[in-house]
Design a protein around this motif. Sequence first.
Motif, PDB file in Angstrom:
ATOM      1  N   LYS A  37      -3.785  80.482  60.584  1.00 42.15           N
ATOM      2  CA  LYS A  37      -4.320  80.115  61.501  1.00 42.15           C
ATOM      3  C   LYS A  37      -4.334  79.086  62.912  1.00 42.15           C
ATOM      4  O   LYS A  37      -4.896  79.976  64.075  1.00 42.15           O
ATOM      5  N   THR A  38      -3.462  78.406  62.584  1.00 42.41           N
ATOM      6  CA  THR A  38      -3.431  77.219  63.509  1.00 42.41           C
ATOM      7  C   THR A  38      -2.312  77.776  64.535  1.00 42.41           C
ATOM      8  O   THR A  38      -2.553  78.438  66.340  1.00 42.41           O
ATOM      9  N   PHE A  39      -1.298  79.024  64.109  1.00 34.99           N
ATOM     10  CA  PHE A  39      -0.535  80.298  65.132  1.00 34.99           C
ATOM     11  C   PHE A  39      -1.208  81.026  66.180  1.00 34.99           C
ATOM     12  O   PHE A  39      -1.181  81.076  67.424  1.00 34.99           O
ATOM     13  N   VAL A  40      -2.133  81.476  65.669  1.00 36.75           N
ATOM     14  CA  VAL A  40      -2.546  82.512  66.020  1.00 36.75           C
ATOM     15  C   VAL A  40      -3.591  81.745  67.046  1.00 36.75           C
ATOM     16  O   VAL A  40      -3.875  82.669  68.220  1.00 36.75           O
ATOM     17  N   GLU A  41      -4.085  80.926  66.485  1.00 38.84           N
ATOM     18  CA  GLU A  41      -5.662  80.431  67.478  1.00 38.84           C
ATOM     19  C   GLU A  41      -4.887  79.741  68.748  1.00 38.84           C
ATOM     20  O   GLU A  41      -4.832  79.702  69.657  1.00 38.84           O
ATOM     21  N   PHE A  42      -3.514  79.393  68.853  1.00 39.24           N
ATOM     22  CA  PHE A  42      -3.054  78.172  69.884  1.00 39.24           C
ATOM     23  C   PHE A  42      -2.045  79.375  70.343  1.00 39.24           C
ATOM     24  O   PHE A  42      -2.709  79.690  71.486  1.00 39.24           O
ATOM     25  N   ILE A  43      -1.479  80.817  70.451  1.00 35.84           N
ATOM     26  CA  ILE A  43      -1.172  81.733  71.332  1.00 35.84           C
ATOM     27  C   ILE A  43      -2.417  82.291  71.517  1.00 35.84           C
ATOM     28  O   ILE A  43      -2.248  82.925  73.048  1.00 35.84           O
ATOM     29  N   SER A  44      -3.295  82.956  71.071  1.00 36.66           N
ATOM     30  CA  SER A  44      -4.012  83.125  71.669  1.00 36.66           C
ATOM     31  C   SER A  44      -5.186  82.151  72.685  1.00 36.66           C
ATOM     32  O   SER A  44      -6.102  82.718  73.185  1.00 36.66           O
ATOM     33  N   LYS A  45      -5.141  80.650  73.082  1.00 37.93           N
ATOM     34  CA  LYS A  45      -5.515  79.493  73.730  1.00 37.93           C
ATOM     35  C   LYS A  45      -5.832  80.391  75.510  1.00 37.93           C
ATOM     36  O   LYS A  45      -4.288  81.013  75.671  1.00 37.93           O
ATOM     37  N   GLU A  46      -6.176  80.347  76.433  1.00 44.71           N
ATOM     38  CA  GLU A  46      -5.702  80.890  77.436  1.00 44.71           C
ATOM     39  C   GLU A  46      -5.001  79.951  78.406  1.00 44.71           C
ATOM     40  O   GLU A  46      -3.890  81.008  79.231  1.00 44.71           O
ATOM     41  N   LYS A  47      -5.431  78.900  78.739  1.00 47.48           N
ATOM     42  CA  LYS A  47      -4.183  77.705  78.403  1.00 47.48           C
ATOM     43  C   LYS A  47      -4.148  76.533  77.874  1.00 47.48           C
ATOM     44  O   LYS A  47      -4.463  76.748  76.514  1.00 47.48           O
ATOM     45  N   TYR A  48      -2.356  76.288  78.028  1.00 46.09           N
ATOM     46  CA  TYR A  48      -2.006  75.035  76.549  1.00 46.09           C
ATOM     47  C   TYR A  48      -0.945  74.676  77.356  1.00 46.09           C
ATOM     48  O   TYR A  48      -0.366  74.847  78.539  1.00 46.09           O
ATOM     49  N   ASP A  56       9.654  74.382  68.855  1.00 43.67           N
ATOM     50  CA  ASP A  56      10.755  75.014  67.563  1.00 43.67           C
ATOM     51  C   ASP A  56       9.992  75.446  66.279  1.00 43.67           C
ATOM     52  O   ASP A  56       9.766  76.480  65.966  1.00 43.67           O
ATOM     53  N   SER A  57       8.948  74.001  65.857  1.00 38.17           N
ATOM     54  CA  SER A  57       8.242  74.206  64.783  1.00 38.17           C
ATOM     55  C   SER A  57       7.073  75.511  65.022  1.00 38.17           C
ATOM     56  O   SER A  57       6.830  75.880  63.467  1.00 38.17           O
ATOM     57  N   LEU A  58       6.429  75.212  65.599  1.00 39.06           N
ATOM     58  CA  LEU A  58       5.274  76.391  66.240  1.00 39.06           C
ATOM     59  C   LEU A  58       6.006  77.527  65.801  1.00 39.06           C
ATOM     60  O   LEU A  58       5.047  78.561  65.010  1.00 39.06           O
ATOM     61  N   TRP A  59       7.089  78.303  66.834  1.00 39.40           N
ATOM     62  CA  TRP A  59       7.090  79.575  66.566  1.00 39.40           C
ATOM     63  C   TRP A  59       8.019  80.085  64.597  1.00 39.40           C
ATOM     64  O   TRP A  59       7.983  81.059  64.127  1.00 39.40           O
ATOM     65  N   SER A  60       8.692  78.612  64.205  1.00 42.49           N
ATOM     66  CA  SER A  60       8.949  78.909  62.591  1.00 42.49           C
ATOM     67  C   SER A  60       7.823  78.864  62.132  1.00 42.49           C
ATOM     68  O   SER A  60       8.281  78.919  60.735  1.00 42.49           O
ATOM     69  N   SER A  61       7.078  78.284  62.436  1.00 43.25           N
ATOM     70  CA  SER A  61       5.434  77.860  60.861  1.00 43.25           C
ATOM     71  C   SER A  61       5.230  80.061  60.280  1.00 43.25           C
ATOM     72  O   SER A  61       4.850  79.565  59.332  1.00 43.25           O
ATOM     73  N   ASN A  75      -5.442  89.211  63.575  1.00 40.29           N
ATOM     74  CA  ASN A  75      -4.717  89.363  65.071  1.00 40.29           C
ATOM     75  C   ASN A  75      -4.243  89.389  65.455  1.00 40.29           C
ATOM     76  O   ASN A  75      -3.650  88.836  66.825  1.00 40.29           O
ATOM     77  N   LEU A  76      -2.892  88.348  64.692  1.00 38.21           N
ATOM     78  CA  LEU A  76      -1.722  88.784  65.536  1.00 38.21           C
ATOM     79  C   LEU A  76      -1.111  88.990  66.120  1.00 38.21           C
ATOM     80  O   LEU A  76      -0.572  88.715  67.565  1.00 38.21           O
ATOM     81  N   ASN A  77      -1.071  90.346  65.964  1.00 39.78           N
ATOM     82  CA  ASN A  77      -0.530  91.275  66.955  1.00 39.78           C
ATOM     83  C   ASN A  77      -1.085  91.087  68.182  1.00 39.78           C
ATOM     84  O   ASN A  77      -0.284  91.939  68.879  1.00 39.78           O
ATOM     85  N   ASN A 106      10.704  85.239  72.961  1.00 43.32           N
ATOM     86  CA  ASN A 106      10.962  83.658  71.815  1.00 43.32           C
ATOM     87  C   ASN A 106      10.078  84.687  70.363  1.00 43.32           C
ATOM     88  O   ASN A 106      10.145  84.583  69.491  1.00 43.32           O
ATOM     89  N   VAL A 107       9.523  85.783  70.782  1.00 48.91           N
ATOM     90  CA  VAL A 107       8.981  86.838  70.014  1.00 48.91           C
ATOM     91  C   VAL A 107      10.367  87.579  69.006  1.00 48.91           C
ATOM     92  O   VAL A 107      10.081  87.546  67.678  1.00 48.91           O
ATOM     93  N   MET A 108      11.484  87.440  69.373  1.00 44.68           N
ATOM     94  CA  MET A 108      12.345  88.521  69.468  1.00 44.68           C
ATOM     95  C   MET A 108      13.157  88.074  68.645  1.00 44.68           C
ATOM     96  O   MET A 108      13.428  88.373  66.699  1.00 44.68           O
ATOM     97  N   SER A 109      13.716  86.370  69.244  1.00 39.35           N
ATOM     98  CA  SER A 109      14.962  86.012  68.254  1.00 39.35           C
ATOM     99  C   SER A 109      13.778  84.564  67.132  1.00 39.35           C
ATOM    100  O   SER A 109      14.619  83.995  66.192  1.00 39.35           O
ATOM    101  N   THR A 110      12.141  84.671  66.805  1.00 39.67           N
ATOM    102  CA  THR A 110      11.814  83.815  65.544  1.00 39.67           C
ATOM    103  C   THR A 110      10.766  84.927  65.281  1.00 39.67           C
ATOM    104  O   THR A 110      11.047  84.813  63.543  1.00 39.67           O
ATOM    105  N   LEU A 111       9.714  85.353  65.500  1.00 40.92           N
ATOM    106  CA  LEU A 111       9.086  86.059  64.852  1.00 40.92           C
ATOM    107  C   LEU A 111       9.771  86.892  63.763  1.00 40.92           C
ATOM    108  O   LEU A 111       9.112  87.813  63.250  1.00 40.92           O
ATOM    109  N   PHE A 112      10.217  88.261  65.033  1.00 35.61           N
ATOM    110  CA  PHE A 112      10.752  89.322  64.335  1.00 35.61           C
ATOM    111  C   PHE A 112      12.429  89.060  64.195  1.00 35.61           C
ATOM    112  O   PHE A 112      12.698  90.260  63.870  1.00 35.61           O
TER     113      PHE A 112
END
Length: 276
Positions: A37-48, A56-61, A75-77, A106-112
């Motif tokens: 929930k935290t990850f999807v909500e964060f990367i869905s924000k318009e500004k951050y 690293d802790s965000l992408w490895s979560s 709706n992560l994808n 970052n998506v390739m080297s962490t999530l994928f």
Amino acid sequence: CQCVFYCSRECQKIHWKSGGHRSECETIKERCKNAAKTFVEFISKEKYDFDEVISDSLWSSLDEAAAYNMALDMNLNGAIENLMNNEIHCAEERFRSGIIFSYSNNVMSTLFRSGRYIPGDLFAKIDAYRVKKYIRSSEIAFKRWFEASLKIIYLFLKYGMTASYNGDMQYFWNIQKIARDTAAGWSMVFTSRRASKAILLGVSKEPDSNATNRAKWIIQKLKIILPQFPQESPDNSAIEGQVNQFTAMIQIRIKEFNIDIGGDFISVVGLKGPFK
């Protein structure tokens, strides 16, 4: 909970019965849900804050399968596709302001990345399951991802090479690393037969007109980026080598899957002289 990995089913049974996992399973599951929930909500924000984005802790979560699968249901994808769209349209502005960061990398080297749960494991293999899930999430998911990656390589050629000529080597090395890692990631994607099939064949098991259109679209994008590398320039050799490598992998997969692109790959791409 899909958050603990075992060497065998017997070890899993032992851990459940006498190792304490029975009592902690629900707690772990709740932790994974919160992480998703935290990850999807964060990367869905318009500004951050970009300091948070590059954490690293965000992408490895989402390393754990349970957290990732829960994020898919959130709706992560779709959120990843929006990041790629942002990269296509906003990366140049970031790079000009000195923020050298790539969502596609970052998506390739962490999530994928495969082997996320192995301590100290380096990014050397792609997770075909996650790649397939993303590619099949929408008709344009792959296109956005590929275009975003090529954008990073283009920005290296535009700003990285200029920085080298002007003696700003710190900026050059920073942007070169991002571009090199992004290109290397695509070599890993097309090294995976499962991921390659998902990209080129889609849900079909045999080459069809859709596969031909996908392959031709990729080739069209390569025809734009490949000729832009300055000839005989040592400053771009690392990036050019990685781009040539994933281009060769694409050629191999197109031939392996018997996709009709209307001629020889080299000729269709239009490579001539030193580029050929």
